[in-house]
Design a protein around this motif. Structure first.
Motif, PDB file in Angstrom:
ATOM      1  N   MET A   1      -7.523  -7.517  -0.467  1.00 42.27           N
ATOM      2  CA  MET A   1      -6.259  -7.065   0.072  1.00 42.27           C
ATOM      3  C   MET A   1      -6.416  -5.629   0.536  1.00 42.27           C
ATOM      4  O   MET A   1      -7.154  -4.858  -0.055  1.00 42.27           O
ATOM      5  CB  MET A   1      -5.169  -7.194  -0.987  1.00 42.27           C
ATOM      6  N   ASN A   2      -5.693  -5.282   1.549  1.00 40.67           N
ATOM      7  CA  ASN A   2      -5.737  -3.947   2.114  1.00 40.67           C
ATOM      8  C   ASN A   2      -5.321  -2.923   1.053  1.00 40.67           C
ATOM      9  O   ASN A   2      -4.266  -3.039   0.433  1.00 40.67           O
ATOM     10  CB  ASN A   2      -4.784  -3.901   3.315  1.00 40.67           C
ATOM     11  N   SER A   3      -6.165  -1.914   0.841  1.00 41.81           N
ATOM     12  CA  SER A   3      -5.878  -0.930  -0.202  1.00 41.81           C
ATOM     13  C   SER A   3      -4.649  -0.087   0.125  1.00 41.81           C
ATOM     14  O   SER A   3      -3.984   0.409  -0.782  1.00 41.81           O
ATOM     15  CB  SER A   3      -7.091  -0.040  -0.436  1.00 41.81           C
ATOM     16  N   THR A   4      -4.342   0.080   1.413  1.00 45.77           N
ATOM     17  CA  THR A   4      -3.139   0.829   1.794  1.00 45.77           C
ATOM     18  C   THR A   4      -1.887   0.072   1.371  1.00 45.77           C
ATOM     19  O   THR A   4      -0.939   0.667   0.839  1.00 45.77           O
ATOM     20  CB  THR A   4      -3.116   1.088   3.316  1.00 45.77           C
ATOM     21  N   VAL A   5      -1.869  -1.236   1.575  1.00 43.69           N
ATOM     22  CA  VAL A   5      -0.726  -2.059   1.158  1.00 43.69           C
ATOM     23  C   VAL A   5      -0.584  -2.009  -0.358  1.00 43.69           C
ATOM     24  O   VAL A   5       0.525  -1.835  -0.881  1.00 43.69           O
ATOM     25  CB  VAL A   5      -0.885  -3.512   1.655  1.00 43.69           C
ATOM     26  N   THR A   6      -1.690  -2.140  -1.062  1.00 47.03           N
ATOM     27  CA  THR A   6      -1.666  -2.089  -2.523  1.00 47.03           C
ATOM     28  C   THR A   6      -1.144  -0.745  -3.007  1.00 47.03           C
ATOM     29  O   THR A   6      -0.344  -0.682  -3.945  1.00 47.03           O
ATOM     30  CB  THR A   6      -3.072  -2.359  -3.086  1.00 47.03           C
ATOM     31  N   MET A   7      -1.578   0.337  -2.367  1.00 43.25           N
ATOM     32  CA  MET A   7      -1.123   1.663  -2.760  1.00 43.25           C
ATOM     33  C   MET A   7       0.385   1.811  -2.519  1.00 43.25           C
ATOM     34  O   MET A   7       1.106   2.342  -3.362  1.00 43.25           O
ATOM     35  CB  MET A   7      -1.869   2.752  -1.994  1.00 43.25           C
ATOM     36  N   ILE A   8       0.866   1.322  -1.395  1.00 44.44           N
ATOM     37  CA  ILE A   8       2.295   1.404  -1.089  1.00 44.44           C
ATOM     38  C   ILE A   8       3.112   0.609  -2.104  1.00 44.44           C
ATOM     39  O   ILE A   8       4.139   1.083  -2.596  1.00 44.44           O
ATOM     40  CB  ILE A   8       2.569   0.937   0.350  1.00 44.44           C
ATOM     41  N   VAL A   9       2.655  -0.589  -2.429  1.00 47.44           N
ATOM     42  CA  VAL A   9       3.352  -1.422  -3.418  1.00 47.44           C
ATOM     43  C   VAL A   9       3.357  -0.733  -4.770  1.00 47.44           C
ATOM     44  O   VAL A   9       4.390  -0.681  -5.457  1.00 47.44           O
ATOM     45  CB  VAL A   9       2.716  -2.829  -3.499  1.00 47.44           C
ATOM     46  N   ARG A  10       2.212  -0.177  -5.174  1.00 48.11           N
ATOM     47  CA  ARG A  10       2.100   0.521  -6.462  1.00 48.11           C
ATOM     48  C   ARG A  10       3.048   1.717  -6.507  1.00 48.11           C
ATOM     49  O   ARG A  10       3.772   1.910  -7.487  1.00 48.11           O
ATOM     50  CB  ARG A  10       0.658   0.960  -6.685  1.00 48.11           C
ATOM     51  N   LEU A  11       3.071   2.518  -5.448  1.00 49.71           N
ATOM     52  CA  LEU A  11       3.942   3.694  -5.415  1.00 49.71           C
ATOM     53  C   LEU A  11       5.422   3.306  -5.362  1.00 49.71           C
ATOM     54  O   LEU A  11       6.257   3.947  -6.007  1.00 49.71           O
ATOM     55  CB  LEU A  11       3.576   4.592  -4.237  1.00 49.71           C
ATOM     56  N   PHE A 108       2.726  -9.140  -7.786  1.00 55.37           N
ATOM     57  CA  PHE A 108       1.763  -8.888  -6.705  1.00 55.37           C
ATOM     58  C   PHE A 108       0.621  -8.003  -7.194  1.00 55.37           C
ATOM     59  O   PHE A 108      -0.561  -8.300  -6.946  1.00 55.37           O
ATOM     60  CB  PHE A 108       2.477  -8.233  -5.515  1.00 55.37           C
ATOM     61  N   LEU A 109       0.944  -6.918  -7.903  1.00 56.26           N
ATOM     62  CA  LEU A 109      -0.105  -6.023  -8.384  1.00 56.26           C
ATOM     63  C   LEU A 109      -0.981  -6.676  -9.446  1.00 56.26           C
ATOM     64  O   LEU A 109      -2.190  -6.425  -9.494  1.00 56.26           O
ATOM     65  CB  LEU A 109       0.514  -4.720  -8.909  1.00 56.26           C
ATOM     66  N   ILE A 110      -0.397  -7.521 -10.280  1.00 57.62           N
ATOM     67  CA  ILE A 110      -1.210  -8.263 -11.248  1.00 57.62           C
ATOM     68  C   ILE A 110      -2.144  -9.212 -10.507  1.00 57.62           C
ATOM     69  O   ILE A 110      -3.328  -9.321 -10.843  1.00 57.62           O
ATOM     70  CB  ILE A 110      -0.323  -9.014 -12.262  1.00 57.62           C
ATOM     71  N   TYR A 111      -1.649  -9.878  -9.484  1.00 52.71           N
ATOM     72  CA  TYR A 111      -2.476 -10.787  -8.689  1.00 52.71           C
ATOM     73  C   TYR A 111      -3.636 -10.038  -8.026  1.00 52.71           C
ATOM     74  O   TYR A 111      -4.777 -10.504  -8.047  1.00 52.71           O
ATOM     75  CB  TYR A 111      -1.621 -11.489  -7.634  1.00 52.71           C
ATOM     76  N   ILE A 112      -3.359  -8.890  -7.464  1.00 54.16           N
ATOM     77  CA  ILE A 112      -4.394  -8.102  -6.792  1.00 54.16           C
ATOM     78  C   ILE A 112      -5.452  -7.633  -7.792  1.00 54.16           C
ATOM     79  O   ILE A 112      -6.635  -7.569  -7.471  1.00 54.16           O
ATOM     80  CB  ILE A 112      -3.763  -6.881  -6.061  1.00 54.16           C
ATOM     81  N   ASN A 113      -5.045  -7.325  -9.002  1.00 52.69           N
ATOM     82  CA  ASN A 113      -5.965  -6.832 -10.039  1.00 52.69           C
ATOM     83  C   ASN A 113      -6.339  -7.926 -11.040  1.00 52.69           C
ATOM     84  O   ASN A 113      -6.653  -7.635 -12.190  1.00 52.69           O
ATOM     85  CB  ASN A 113      -5.318  -5.650 -10.780  1.00 52.69           C
ATOM     86  N   TRP A 114      -6.299  -9.179 -10.609  1.00 61.01           N
ATOM     87  CA  TRP A 114      -6.477 -10.307 -11.519  1.00 61.01           C
ATOM     88  C   TRP A 114      -7.786 -10.260 -12.288  1.00 61.01           C
ATOM     89  O   TRP A 114      -7.862 -10.686 -13.431  1.00 61.01           O
ATOM     90  CB  TRP A 114      -6.356 -11.622 -10.759  1.00 61.01           C
ATOM     91  N   LYS A 115      -8.847  -9.712 -11.690  1.00 64.90           N
ATOM     92  CA  LYS A 115     -10.139  -9.649 -12.397  1.00 64.90           C
ATOM     93  C   LYS A 115     -10.020  -8.899 -13.724  1.00 64.90           C
ATOM     94  O   LYS A 115     -10.691  -9.243 -14.679  1.00 64.90           O
ATOM     95  CB  LYS A 115     -11.183  -8.975 -11.512  1.00 64.90           C
ATOM     96  N   LYS A 116      -9.160  -7.893 -13.766  1.00 63.66           N
ATOM     97  CA  LYS A 116      -8.960  -7.117 -14.998  1.00 63.66           C
ATOM     98  C   LYS A 116      -8.221  -7.922 -16.060  1.00 63.66           C
ATOM     99  O   LYS A 116      -8.371  -7.660 -17.251  1.00 63.66           O
ATOM    100  CB  LYS A 116      -8.159  -5.849 -14.702  1.00 63.66           C
ATOM    101  N   PHE A 117      -7.404  -8.887 -15.644  1.00 64.64           N
ATOM    102  CA  PHE A 117      -6.557  -9.631 -16.568  1.00 64.64           C
ATOM    103  C   PHE A 117      -7.104 -11.006 -16.939  1.00 64.64           C
ATOM    104  O   PHE A 117      -6.553 -11.657 -17.822  1.00 64.64           O
ATOM    105  CB  PHE A 117      -5.156  -9.790 -15.984  1.00 64.64           C
ATOM    106  N   ARG A 118      -8.155 -11.444 -16.288  1.00 67.05           N
ATOM    107  CA  ARG A 118      -8.685 -12.775 -16.486  1.00 67.05           C
ATOM    108  C   ARG A 118      -9.005 -13.059 -17.958  1.00 67.05           C
ATOM    109  O   ARG A 118      -8.749 -14.150 -18.454  1.00 67.05           O
ATOM    110  CB  ARG A 118      -9.924 -12.982 -15.608  1.00 67.05           C
ATOM    111  N   THR A 119      -9.549 -12.071 -18.665  1.00 66.21           N
ATOM    112  CA  THR A 119      -9.926 -12.280 -20.067  1.00 66.21           C
ATOM    113  C   THR A 119      -8.717 -12.474 -20.969  1.00 66.21           C
ATOM    114  O   THR A 119      -8.848 -13.023 -22.062  1.00 66.21           O
ATOM    115  CB  THR A 119     -10.770 -11.119 -20.588  1.00 66.21           C
ATOM    116  N   LEU A 120      -7.533 -12.025 -20.535  1.00 65.92           N
ATOM    117  CA  LEU A 120      -6.337 -12.227 -21.348  1.00 65.92           C
ATOM    118  C   LEU A 120      -5.898 -13.680 -21.373  1.00 65.92           C
ATOM    119  O   LEU A 120      -5.189 -14.113 -22.279  1.00 65.92           O
ATOM    120  CB  LEU A 120      -5.181 -11.364 -20.809  1.00 65.92           C
ATOM    121  N   PHE A 121      -6.317 -14.435 -20.349  1.00 66.43           N
ATOM    122  CA  PHE A 121      -5.879 -15.818 -20.241  1.00 66.43           C
ATOM    123  C   PHE A 121      -7.030 -16.760 -20.441  1.00 66.43           C
ATOM    124  O   PHE A 121      -6.963 -17.909 -20.363  1.00 66.43           O
ATOM    125  CB  PHE A 121      -5.213 -16.044 -18.870  1.00 66.43           C
TER     126      PHE A 121
END
Length: 121
Positions: A1-11, A108-121
């Protein structure tokens, strides 16, 4: 995903959390007093729930704003955003739009960072 879009969503999510969390302390966004005996009135009268909810919004908002510990902030925010949506569905459906926005941005942000959360599930 475009990092600019992710940054805008995060902010955007961070700003929403910080504004609504700070509003619980400083009341700069005028809101009607809840009806006497309502669930929201009971939360306010406890004296500690609204500050607890405010801090629970401000901390993840600040972490997202400074872009540190995003995983912690998103996991912390997941049950909060679900509860906000469920509260509005149960008690005040007319004001569900901001709640749905917070839930959607968090998801959306959890989906974009899913690799970090995969071990939780």
């Amino acid at each position: 995903m475009n990092s600019t879009v992710t940054m805008i969503v995060r902010l955007l999510l961070a700003i929403i959390l910080l504004v609504f969390g700070a509003n619980k302390f400083f009341n700069f966004i005028p809101m009607e007093a809840p009806p006497e005996g309502s669930f929201m009135d009971a939360l306010i009268k406890t004296g500690y729930m609204m500050p607890l909810i405010a801090v629970s919004e401000i901390i993840p908002g600040f972490l997202l704003l400074i872009n540190k510990w995003k995983g912690l902030a998103l996991v912390w925010l997941a049950p909060i955003s679900i509860n906000i949506v469920l509260f509005h569905i149960a008690f005040d459906i007319s004001t569900i739009a901001p709640a749905a926005l917070v839930f959607t941005l968090n998801t959306f942000l959890i989906y974009i960072n899913w690799k970090k959360f995969r071990t939780l599930f």
